[in-house]
Design an enzyme around this catalytic site. Structure first.
Site, PDB file in Angstrom:
ATOM      1  N   SER A  62      -1.714  -7.122  72.315  1.00 20.08           N
ATOM      2  CA  SER A  62      -1.481  -8.441  71.701  1.00 20.08           C
ATOM      3  C   SER A  62      -1.817  -9.573  72.641  1.00 20.08           C
ATOM      4  O   SER A  62      -2.242 -10.797  72.397  1.00 20.08           O
ATOM      5  CB  SER A  62      -0.035  -8.899  71.295  1.00 20.08           C
ATOM      6  OG  SER A  62       0.308  -8.114  70.120  1.00 20.08           O
TER       7      SER A  62
ATOM      8  N   ALA B   2       8.609  -9.673  72.846  1.00 14.93           N
ATOM      9  CA  ALA B   2       8.540  -8.411  73.519  1.00 14.93           C
ATOM     10  C   ALA B   2       7.397  -7.582  72.669  1.00 14.93           C
ATOM     11  O   ALA B   2       7.008  -7.729  71.581  1.00 14.93           O
ATOM     12  CB  ALA B   2      10.026  -7.602  72.980  1.00 14.93           C
ATOM     13  N   PRO B   3       6.879  -6.778  73.673  1.00 14.88           N
ATOM     14  CA  PRO B   3       7.226  -6.369  75.016  1.00 14.88           C
ATOM     15  C   PRO B   3       6.709  -7.281  76.113  1.00 14.88           C
ATOM     16  O   PRO B   3       6.992  -7.249  77.378  1.00 14.88           O
ATOM     17  CB  PRO B   3       6.502  -4.778  75.226  1.00 14.88           C
ATOM     18  CG  PRO B   3       5.255  -4.914  74.455  1.00 14.88           C
ATOM     19  CD  PRO B   3       5.604  -5.805  73.194  1.00 14.88           C
ATOM     20  N   GLY B   4       5.714  -8.179  75.693  1.00 15.15           N
ATOM     21  CA  GLY B   4       5.607  -9.225  76.851  1.00 15.15           C
ATOM     22  C   GLY B   4       4.270  -9.712  76.822  1.00 15.15           C
ATOM     23  O   GLY B   4       3.657 -10.269  77.737  1.00 15.15           O
ATOM     24  N   GLY B   5       3.213  -9.382  75.885  1.00 17.35           N
ATOM     25  CA  GLY B   5       1.792  -9.126  76.138  1.00 17.35           C
ATOM     26  C   GLY B   5       1.412 -10.785  76.298  1.00 17.35           C
ATOM     27  O   GLY B   5       0.638 -11.465  77.053  1.00 17.35           O
TER      28      GLY B   5
ATOM     29  N   ASP C 156      13.526 -12.749  72.302  1.00 17.33           N
ATOM     30  CA  ASP C 156      13.273 -11.297  71.337  1.00 17.33           C
ATOM     31  C   ASP C 156      14.749 -10.430  71.301  1.00 17.33           C
ATOM     32  O   ASP C 156      15.070 -10.347  72.928  1.00 17.33           O
ATOM     33  CB  ASP C 156      12.211 -10.611  71.720  1.00 17.33           C
ATOM     34  CG  ASP C 156      11.456  -9.883  70.763  1.00 17.33           C
ATOM     35  OD1 ASP C 156      12.452  -9.033  70.229  1.00 17.33           O
ATOM     36  OD2 ASP C 156      10.175  -9.973  70.503  1.00 17.33           O
TER      37      ASP C 156
ATOM     38  N   ASP D   3      17.542 -15.198  68.016  1.00 20.57           N
ATOM     39  CA  ASP D   3      16.826 -15.101  66.642  1.00 20.57           C
ATOM     40  C   ASP D   3      15.738 -16.448  66.904  1.00 20.57           C
ATOM     41  O   ASP D   3      16.087 -17.451  67.354  1.00 20.57           O
ATOM     42  CB  ASP D   3      17.777 -15.455  65.420  1.00 20.57           C
ATOM     43  CG  ASP D   3      16.807 -15.668  64.311  1.00 20.57           C
ATOM     44  OD1 ASP D   3      15.702 -15.305  64.269  1.00 20.57           O
ATOM     45  OD2 ASP D   3      17.329 -16.107  63.415  1.00 20.57           O
TER      46      ASP D   3
ATOM     47  N   ASP E 296       4.631 -15.280  67.930  1.00 18.53           N
ATOM     48  CA  ASP E 296       4.165 -13.992  67.392  1.00 18.53           C
ATOM     49  C   ASP E 296       4.970 -13.205  66.647  1.00 18.53           C
ATOM     50  O   ASP E 296       4.797 -12.350  66.177  1.00 18.53           O
ATOM     51  CB  ASP E 296       3.583 -13.235  68.583  1.00 18.53           C
ATOM     52  CG  ASP E 296       2.357 -12.145  68.240  1.00 18.53           C
ATOM     53  OD1 ASP E 296       1.940 -12.418  67.017  1.00 18.53           O
ATOM     54  OD2 ASP E 296       2.304 -11.391  68.765  1.00 18.53           O
TER      55      ASP E 296
ATOM     56  N   LYS F 246       1.281 -14.627  59.635  1.00 18.18           N
ATOM     57  CA  LYS F 246       0.751 -13.245  59.377  1.00 18.18           C
ATOM     58  C   LYS F 246       0.362 -13.335  57.830  1.00 18.18           C
ATOM     59  O   LYS F 246       1.382 -13.853  57.135  1.00 18.18           O
ATOM     60  CB  LYS F 246       2.184 -12.256  59.495  1.00 18.18           C
ATOM     61  CG  LYS F 246       2.756 -12.330  60.729  1.00 18.18           C
ATOM     62  CD  LYS F 246       1.915 -11.837  61.907  1.00 18.18           C
ATOM     63  CE  LYS F 246       2.582 -12.042  63.317  1.00 18.18           C
ATOM     64  NZ  LYS F 246       1.742 -11.760  64.513  1.00 18.18           N
TER      65      LYS F 246
HETATM   66  C1  SAM Z   1       4.012  -8.672  67.191  1.00 20.08           C
HETATM   67  S1  SAM Z   1       5.474  -8.468  68.082  1.00 20.08           S
HETATM   68  C2  SAM Z   1       5.111  -9.541  69.565  1.00 20.08           C
HETATM   69  C3  SAM Z   1       4.232  -9.081  70.482  1.00 20.08           C
HETATM   70  C4  SAM Z   1       4.105  -9.917  71.638  1.00 20.08           C
HETATM   71  N1  SAM Z   1       3.531 -11.305  71.472  1.00 20.08           N
HETATM   72  C5  SAM Z   1       3.311  -9.310  72.753  1.00 20.08           C
HETATM   73  O1  SAM Z   1       2.250  -9.916  73.043  1.00 20.08           O
HETATM   74  O2  SAM Z   1       3.583  -8.283  73.293  1.00 20.08           O
HETATM   75  C6  SAM Z   1       6.581  -9.298  67.178  1.00 20.08           C
HETATM   76  C7  SAM Z   1       8.045  -9.605  68.047  1.00 20.08           C
HETATM   77  O3  SAM Z   1       8.862 -10.318  67.186  1.00 20.08           O
HETATM   78  C8  SAM Z   1      10.022  -9.859  67.113  1.00 20.08           C
HETATM   79  N2  SAM Z   1      11.155 -10.417  66.024  1.00 20.08           N
HETATM   80  C9  SAM Z   1      10.866 -10.565  64.915  1.00 20.08           C
HETATM   81  N3  SAM Z   1      11.605 -11.246  64.125  1.00 20.08           N
HETATM   82  C10 SAM Z   1      12.115 -11.943  65.347  1.00 20.08           C
HETATM   83  C11 SAM Z   1      13.193 -12.904  65.148  1.00 20.08           C
HETATM   84  N4  SAM Z   1      13.659 -13.608  64.050  1.00 20.08           N
HETATM   85  N5  SAM Z   1      13.567 -13.384  66.311  1.00 20.08           N
HETATM   86  C12 SAM Z   1      13.279 -13.232  67.587  1.00 20.08           C
HETATM   87  N6  SAM Z   1      12.141 -12.088  67.362  1.00 20.08           N
HETATM   88  C13 SAM Z   1      11.874 -11.417  66.392  1.00 20.08           C
HETATM   89  C14 SAM Z   1      10.106  -8.307  67.262  1.00 20.08           C
HETATM   90  O4  SAM Z   1      11.287  -7.861  67.829  1.00 20.08           O
HETATM   91  C15 SAM Z   1       8.927  -8.179  68.017  1.00 20.08           C
HETATM   92  O5  SAM Z   1       9.041  -7.856  69.201  1.00 20.08           O
END
Ligand code: SAM
Length: 353
Positions: free
Chosen positions: A186, A219-222, A238, A258, A274, A303
């Protein structure tokens, strides 16, 4: 009869209908009425404007940078059927109808079959460019580029694209190398987003070392990794785990909250998001951040797994625009279906001082 009667529009394979809805709407806003011809998953479509001169007018009137699903475009005529042998010679008779061009660009659909034409396209393009340069047909500094859009060794759309109103990247694709240390693929989405939305000469000012950022759904942090590469101090929000190596940088605070109820203790320079959720929820989140003055700029994904992806996109963008305008906030909102985006688009929202 004019040679040019259509636009060739490139997009991610599977998004032809979104690109069609977009060009139809945007063209009609400017008083241009045409019709699309497309095949699902072809990675391109054509928008036909049979009235002579209109395809050329539309490509100058519509801002390429304002388009979301269209990656690259050109004005063209009907698909040529070339015979084997001297293909360059078969192109030449059409060129007197063309505006001056400074170079030759040969592109192909971004599909499995299309990418197999990359080698042929490169060779054919350099043979044609060499011939045209010798013959004095290519003129340095001209405003257009001669465009060939190749469907096979025989079937080619010949046209041109305005140099300043088209993508400078071949096939409209920015190819980035995946950094091995980054926690997820990501990461390339945020890097590409910056390249698209922030002009290179403004990076030092708008992505300065030592700036502050909040990464929602980190998460995971990209994305956090990209922010840390710019030496920013990041609050990563996250419930999921962040990559331990990234946390060792000392630049990241991990907050398990959240994303939709998180509020920063102090305003930050950047918010990026994201989170996978309903696009309209993320649109409201963006408005909330802007109204509260919590950041100067943000990049967030919408999305789009649903069928009506163009309509959903427009609704979300309209919602943001309407609410910020009603609050009297100066802003610039842009959106783009980036190369590294799949079932999503990336938006950039900036507060204007
Ligand atoms: C597509 S991943 C993010 C990838 C991240 N941008 C990266 O580059 O590694 C989506 C993330 O959103 C988190 N997530 C989903 N709903 C959430 C919420 N309401 N609050 C915080 N995090 C949330 C998920 O746990 C997941 O880690």
């Amino acid at each position: 009869m004019s040679f040019f009667d259509r636009l060739i529009l490139q997009c991610r394979a599977g998004f032809e209908k979104e690109a069609a809805a977009e060009i139809t709407e945007r063209a009609s806003e400017l008083g241009f009425y045409g019709y699309c011809m497309l095949d699902q998953d072809a990675g391109y479509l054509s928008f036909h404007l049979p009235e002579p001169g209109t395809a050329e007018k539309l490509i100058s009137a519509l801002s390429f940078r304002s388009l979301i699903f269209i990656r690259q475009w050109s004005v063209a005529g009907e698909c040529l059927s070339l015979e084997g042998g001297d293909r360059v010679g078969q192109i030449l008779p059409y060129l007197p109808e063309f505006p001056d061009c400074c170079e030759v660009v040969v592109e192909y659909p971004d599909t499995t079959a299309g990418r197999e034409l990359a080698g042929f396209s490169r060779k054919f393009g350099s043979a044609l460019a060499q011939h045209l340069r010798k013959a004095g047909v290519l003129k340095k500094g001209s405003e257009n580029r001669l465009s060939l859009f190749v469907l096979s060794g025989q079937r080619i759309f010949l046209g041109y694209m305005p140099r300043r109103n088209s993508s400078g990247w071949l096939c409209g694709i920015l190819r980035l190398k995946f950094p091995q240390q980054a926690p997820s693929r990501s990461t390339l989405k945020l890097e590409e987003a910056w390249h698209w939305f922030v002009p290179a000469k403004q990076w030092d000012e708008r992505l300065p070392f030592g700036a502050t950022a909040v990464d929602l759904g980190a998460a995971p942090g990209g994305w956090t990794w990209q922010l840390v590469q710019r030496n920013m101090f990041v609050t990563a929000v996250d419930n999921g785990p962040m990559q331990p190596a990234l946390m060792e940088s000392g630049q990241v605070e991990h907050v398990k909250e959240d994303a939709y109820s998180f509020a920063p203790a102090k305003p930050v320079n950047w918010m990026v998001c994201d989170v996978v959720d309903k696009p309209v929820r993320t649109a409201h989140l963006a408005v909330e951040w802007m109204l509260n003055g919590w950041c100067d700029e943000m990049i967030f994904n919408l999305k789009l797994p649903m069928k009506q992806r163009y309509q959903e996109t427009r609704q979300c963008l309209n919602l943001i625009e309407d609410q910020l305008a009603a609050a009297g906030i100066g802003f610039k909102l842009s959106a783009r279906h980036l190369y590294h985006d799949r079932e999503e688009i990336t938006c950039h929202l900036r507060r204007l001082k």
